[in-house]
Design an enzyme around this catalytic site. Sequence first.
Site, PDB file in Angstrom:
ATOM      1  N   LYS A  51      37.397 -18.634  83.066  1.00  0.00           N
ATOM      2  CA  LYS A  51      37.339 -19.134  84.445  1.00  0.00           C
ATOM      3  C   LYS A  51      36.141 -20.070  84.608  1.00  0.00           C
ATOM      4  CE  LYS A  51      39.439 -14.842  85.584  1.00  0.00           C
ATOM      5  NZ  LYS A  51      40.805 -15.293  85.883  1.00  0.00           N
TER       6      LYS A  51
ATOM      7  N   ASP B 199      31.567  -6.590  86.719  1.00  0.00           N
ATOM      8  CA  ASP B 199      32.552  -7.541  86.189  1.00  0.00           C
ATOM      9  C   ASP B 199      32.313  -8.866  86.918  1.00  0.00           C
ATOM     10  OD1 ASP B 199      34.730  -9.109  85.620  1.00  0.00           O
ATOM     11  OD2 ASP B 199      36.247  -7.661  86.278  1.00  0.00           O
TER      12      ASP B 199
ATOM     13  N   TRP C 200      41.179  -5.992  90.562  1.00  0.00           N
ATOM     14  CA  TRP C 200      40.547  -5.882  89.243  1.00  0.00           C
ATOM     15  C   TRP C 200      39.662  -4.642  89.134  1.00  0.00           C
ATOM     16  CZ3 TRP C 200      43.104  -8.052  85.708  1.00  0.00           C
ATOM     17  CH2 TRP C 200      43.766  -9.248  85.949  1.00  0.00           C
TER      18      TRP C 200
HETATM   19  N1  PLP Z   1      38.278  -9.252  85.923  1.00  0.00           N
HETATM   20  C1  PLP Z   1      38.497 -10.270  86.773  1.00  0.00           C
HETATM   21  C2  PLP Z   1      37.590 -10.448  87.946  1.00  0.00           C
HETATM   22  C3  PLP Z   1      39.557 -11.150  86.552  1.00  0.00           C
HETATM   23  O1  PLP Z   1      39.777 -12.162  87.399  1.00  0.00           O
HETATM   24  C4  PLP Z   1      40.398 -10.957  85.430  1.00  0.00           C
HETATM   25  C5  PLP Z   1      41.528 -11.868  85.145  1.00  0.00           C
HETATM   26  O2  PLP Z   1      41.870 -12.748  85.877  1.00  0.00           O
HETATM   27  C6  PLP Z   1      40.140  -9.871  84.588  1.00  0.00           C
HETATM   28  C7  PLP Z   1      39.062  -9.053  84.859  1.00  0.00           C
HETATM   29  C8  PLP Z   1      41.005  -9.607  83.398  1.00  0.00           C
HETATM   30  O3  PLP Z   1      40.691 -10.526  82.431  1.00  0.00           O
HETATM   31  P1  PLP Z   1      41.521 -10.681  81.062  1.00  0.00           P
HETATM   32  O4  PLP Z   1      42.827 -11.280  81.417  1.00  0.00           O
HETATM   33  O5  PLP Z   1      40.621 -11.574  80.270  1.00  0.00           O
HETATM   34  O6  PLP Z   1      41.637  -9.333  80.466  1.00  0.00           O
END
Ligand code: PLP
Length: 368
Positions: free
Chosen positions: A199, A175, A106
């Site tokens: 989540k 994040d 990520w």
């Molecule tokens: N950041 C993290 C730590 C994630 O686990 C995720 C998705 O699982 C994201 C960002 C991306 O999120 P989204 O699917 O809401 O764009």
Amino acid sequence: MESRKVVNFSPGPAKLPEEVLDRAQKEFLNYNNTGVSVMELSHRSSDFTKIIGNAEKDLRDLLDIPDNYKVIFVQGGGTGQFSAVPLNLIDLKEGATADYIVTGSWSAKSAKEAEKYGKINRVLPKTDKYTVIPDQSQWKLNPDASYVYYCSNETIHGVEFQFVPETNGVPLVCDMSSNILSKHIDISKFGLIFAGAQKNIGCAGATLVIIREDLIGFADPVCPILMDYKTQVGNNSVYNTPPTYSIYIMGLVFQWIKEQGGVHQMELNSKKKSSLLYDIIDNSNGFYQCPIERDSRSRMNITFRIGVNEEDEALEKRFIEEAHQSGLISLKGHRSVGGIRVSVYNAVHVHEAERLVDFMRDFQRVNQ
Ligand code: PLP
């Protein structure tokens, strides 16, 4: 409400607390005697204004958010913030760059996206094997960076920071999509925090952003108006139609966390659930193997492989199938890493993690 028979260990969208679903169901057709569902309320109605206001207030209480931080609820998920962060913050200093601490898929994706908008410095050597958070003494941060970015819990690999990086005054961006509200954090150490809801704090659709006031108002002129934090803060998240139902569910989750004893209780639960799982892995004589170094292991997403001292994909497939038949669902590792991933977010009870541990013990006995 009784817990359900199926235990959902999904990485996201993930399990919601039974009490939240129960309340949402009760209020579904007639919210607060309005005669309509929350989904049908105007985002400018007094009822919705109360919903979003209470969600913010409860979050501020839970995280002890200082007054010089703004809270907004936006769309676009975590991925939207991968673009919004550089678009808003890269120009904090003229000609500056941003430091990215890449510790998993990520943060890697976020750094790649940010490169479209400015100069990015990857602080750690490039790798695609994410099993450890290197000690901060090995990093070289740029004191002139506009911001330092990291992901506190890498959901795919199961790698989690056990500390907050020290940036010597450079704004820190995090994040926290997969571990927000699972442990105490000192908000004043951060410039900006974001988290997708699906989540630990609700259902898909809404994304939470907590931003320090002095970082607002520096968006690049090409920044889409919806991604400009100044627009969203200045309009209390209702510049346009926000994801109203997701914000409502998020508010119910915040109330539920308060009723459970707050972040402190979530942290105790998460320590208990994760140590139950890591203990059975570490005491399995190599039948279960966690590739993540101990000090970097996630308390939210526990990843492991199965096989007598080596990965056995057929055995992993059987594990997932038999677990599913026992009502233990969504245990398949991310397609990019394989193996097993157990996501034990706030809504998963300790006794549900215990059910999985019992299953793992039996599975090893039969298949070793
Ligand atoms: N950041 C993290 C730590 C994630 O686990 C995720 C998705 O699982 C994201 C960002 C991306 O999120 P989204 O699917 O809401 O764009």
